[in-house]
Enzyme design. Structure first.
Site, PDB file in Angstrom:
ATOM      1  N   LYS A  21      -7.069   3.689   1.615  1.00 52.05           N
ATOM      2  CA  LYS A  21      -6.943   4.249   0.265  1.00 52.05           C
ATOM      3  C   LYS A  21      -6.050   3.355  -0.577  1.00 52.05           C
ATOM      4  O   LYS A  21      -5.233   2.584  -0.063  1.00 52.05           O
ATOM      5  CB  LYS A  21      -6.377   5.671   0.307  1.00 52.05           C
ATOM      6  N   ASP A 147      -0.164  11.862   3.817  1.00 49.19           N
ATOM      7  CA  ASP A 147      -1.450  11.266   3.445  1.00 49.19           C
ATOM      8  C   ASP A 147      -2.601  11.740   4.325  1.00 49.19           C
ATOM      9  O   ASP A 147      -3.769  11.487   4.000  1.00 49.19           O
ATOM     10  CB  ASP A 147      -1.384   9.737   3.529  1.00 49.19           C
TER      11      ASP A 147
END
Length: 294
Positions: A21, A147
């Protein structure tokens, strides 16, 4: 794309891809009493992935990787994910063989480790006939790291709290993304500690980024790329700032450090310019990837 939509099951074995990401915006909003920082960020999946193979058995948790420097014990987040899953399941006789083929640079601000943990949780849930709902699995994932829930959902998401509160944003249209990771390791806890002592001068506009994405306004997306942690990381590691400047000179329409660094990503609207920039950086660094948003 959700992790569960990309997992292939074959008997007692599951194969998953855990994707990297990038942070299109990242702002620090404060600090909780337990020491965790409150953030506001827009995260986006990119098409760079590790391959995770999970096989169930009844003889403990075993990790195998293609990188000698990766831990194969309970210091590996994939191990912790399996251990947490079985504890939540209250399974007495349990085990998992986990193979990690690592492609995403480690400690790079790309959530590579978090993605591995997320992939193990989702794969085990599927192998055990989905004992946990998606909501419960996200809750379990948050115990591993802020995350991890995002890595289970993926795509374009607004995240707040310590990163665990997710809200979907309109999917970002496919873009060419160049990733460059210099050979330095950045400690995320150190970056946040240092950030607490500086006078903030970067002010990301998360809502402006969301608006730009919703309007599919490429120019505004690039102009709103912003990360408050750059002030700390680039000061200590000027090479990151140098990469960012070079990427813009190479034709990137916008460039930014991802997470706490050290990876820098750039948006390109022309494949040939992106490829030429990749070739230029590849003469200097090993971890250079031309990819796209997912």
């Amino acid at each position: 794309m959700k992790l569960s939509e990309d997992i292939v099951i074959n008997g007692k074995k599951a194969m998953a891809r855990s994707y990297a990401k990038i942070n299109l915006t990242l702002d620090v909003m404060g600090k909780r009493t337990d020491g965790y920082h409150l953030i506001e960020t827009i995260m986006q999946t990119v098409n760079l992935s590790d391959i995770i193979v999970v096989q169930t058995h009844n003889n403990g948790i075993k990790i195998t990787t293609n990188k000698k420097y990766l831990p194969s014990n309970n210091k590996n987040i994939a191990y912790k994910a399996a251990e947490l899953f079985f504890n939540e399941l209250n399974e007495k006789r349990y085990g998992a063989k986990i193979l990690i083929h690592k492609n995403i640079p480690v400690a790079a601000g790309l959530a590579g480790g978090s993605g591995n943990g997320a992939a193990v949780l989702v794969a085990l849930n599927m192998l055990y006939s989905n004992p946990f709902s998606e909501e419960k699995l996200l809750e379990i994932g948050a115990k591993l790291g802020a995350d991890v829930p995002y890595c289970m959902i993926g795509g374009t998401q607004s995240a707040s709290g310590i990163g665990e509160i997710l809200r979907p944003v309109k999917a970002l249209s496919k873009q060419y993304i160049l990733l460059v990771t210099p050979p330095i390791s950045v400690s995320t806890p150190w970056v946040y500690e240092e950030f607490d002592s500086i006078q903030k001068s970067i002010f990301p506009d998360t809502q402006a980024m969301i608006s730009a994405i919703e309007k599919d306004n490429y120019k505004e997306i690039c102009s709103n790329l912003s990360n408050v942690l750059e002030e700390v990381t680039i000061k200590k590691y000027p090479v990151i700032g140098g990469i960012k400047k070079k990427m813009l000179l190479n034709g990137a329409n916008g460039a930014l450090m991802s997470g706490s660094g050290p990876t820098v990503f750039g948006f390109f609207d022309d494949f040939n310019k992106a490829k030429a920039s990749q070739d230029s950086f590849s003469m200097m660094y090993k971890d250079v990837y031309l990819t796209t948003t997912l």
